[in-house]
Design an enzyme around this catalytic site. Structure first.
Site, short mmCIF file in Angstrom:
data_model
loop_
_atom_site.label_atom_id
_atom_site.label_comp_id
_atom_site.label_asym_id
_atom_site.label_seq_id
_atom_site.Cartn_x
_atom_site.Cartn_y
_atom_site.Cartn_z
N CYS A 92 -6.79 11.75 -7.80
CA CYS A 92 -6.19 11.72 -6.49
C CYS A 92 -5.54 13.22 -6.01
O CYS A 92 -6.16 14.06 -5.65
CB CYS A 92 -5.02 10.86 -6.50
SG CYS A 92 -4.42 10.38 -4.73
N ARG A 126 -0.19 5.38 4.61
CA ARG A 126 -0.58 5.59 3.09
C ARG A 126 -1.77 4.46 2.96
O ARG A 126 -1.50 3.23 3.38
CB ARG A 126 0.20 5.40 2.30
CG ARG A 126 1.45 6.72 2.18
CD ARG A 126 2.62 6.55 1.27
NE ARG A 126 1.65 7.37 0.08
CZ ARG A 126 1.48 8.47 -0.07
NH1 ARG A 126 1.86 9.24 0.53
NH2 ARG A 126 0.88 8.85 -1.25
N HIS A 189 -6.40 5.59 -9.69
CA HIS A 189 -5.35 5.64 -10.85
C HIS A 189 -5.38 4.25 -11.49
O HIS A 189 -6.40 3.54 -11.42
CB HIS A 189 -3.87 5.63 -10.11
CG HIS A 189 -3.62 6.81 -9.52
ND1 HIS A 189 -3.10 7.91 -9.93
CD2 HIS A 189 -3.59 7.01 -8.08
CE1 HIS A 189 -2.77 9.05 -9.03
NE2 HIS A 189 -3.11 8.47 -8.02
N1 GLN Z 1 0.03 13.55 -2.31
C1 GLN Z 1 -1.18 13.17 -2.33
C2 GLN Z 1 -1.49 12.11 -0.96
O1 GLN Z 1 -0.49 11.18 -0.47
C3 GLN Z 1 -1.83 12.65 -3.60
C4 GLN Z 1 -1.25 11.29 -3.92
C5 GLN Z 1 -1.75 10.87 -5.42
O2 GLN Z 1 -2.12 11.64 -6.19
N2 GLN Z 1 -1.53 9.45 -5.63
O3 GLN Z 1 -2.60 11.93 -0.36
#
Ligand code: GLN
Length: 238
Positions: A92, A126, A189
């Site tokens: 990520c 998101r 993750h």
């Molecule tokens: N900040 C980044 C995003 O929102 C990565 C997020 C993450 O590592 N889960 O895309």
């Protein structure tokens, strides 16, 4: 023999159990009598020249900003490792920053390390939830994603897998992550490695082969618990 594992920015880049990946690597080596040494890299530290596996986790946009400068400094060494076939897993936030850049939803550009030919732009919503993908090398891989960044791959770079359920790189083209040489970049993750032991063993095997200069075979382990964890993850609702 000791496998040296470089853990990039464990303080800033460590979300949704990412640290569990280090534990999985360590245990699966130990169960086979292979020693490991974990090297934590924080801003300002030097990169050793005897690294066997590179690992980096995810982080918030603010965490990514904090490590940006240091990452620029160590990028040539990391690139050199990846180009020479060192196995690497970046998740990520660091997956995005192993690429060319991440432009956040607020329009802030965070420069990447240009190791992987990808670019990421923050989207309006998101992408959150459990994810299952199909990969040519490891079969079905399961994890959990939470990112605003939408990643697009350059022409000559291969994805890690195809989305079965979830969003993946950008929620549109069904690709997930990248696989470049022995480097895996992914949004998964969870942590990804404990419930996808074939991916863990790939990293260990490549590390051993690089170290010895010979084809190696890993001693098989009893993966009953790991397989059950994998199965449970595939049945979770998105
Ligand atoms: N900040 C980044 C995003 O929102 C990565 C997020 C993450 O590592 N889960 O895309």
């Amino acid at each position: 023999m000791t496998i040296n594992i470089l853990h990039l920015y464990p303080k800033e880049m460590n979300l949704y159990g990412d640290h569990g990946n280090i534990l999985a690597l360590k245990r699966r080596c130990e169960w086979r009598g292979i020693k490991t040494k974990i090297i934590h890299h924080e801003p300002g530290d030097d990169i050793p020249d005897d690294i066997d596996i590179i690992f980096g986790g995810g982080g918030q946009d603010s965490g990514q900003s904090k490590i940006e400068k240091d990452l620029q400094k160590i990028a040539p060494q990391l690139k050199d490792y990846v180009e020479h076939g060192t196995p690497a897993l970046v998740i990520c936030g660091l997956y995005q920053l192993f690429g060319n850049y991440f432009e956040t939803s607020e329009g802030q550009r965070i420069e990447g390390s240009h190791i992987l030919d990808i670019k990421t732009i923050g989207g309006p919503t998101r992408l959150i939830g459990n994810i299952t993908i199909n990969t040519p090398e490891f079969g079905e891989v399961v994890g959990y994603e939470n990112h605003s960044g939408l990643t697009h791959l350059g022409e000559d770079i291969q994805s890690f897998g195809t989305v079965i359920s979830g969003s993946g790189n950008n929620g549109e083209d069904m690709t997930e992550g990248v696989k470049y040489k022995n480097c895996i970049g992914t949004y998964l993750h969870g942590p990804i490695l404990p419930k996808n032991p074939r991916v863990t063993d790939f990293l260990i095997l490549k590390a051993l082969e690089n170290k010895t200069g010979k084809t190696q075979k890993l001693q098989p382990l009893n993966d009953r618990i790991e397989q059950r964890a994998h199965k449970v993850a595939t049945t979770r609702p998105r």
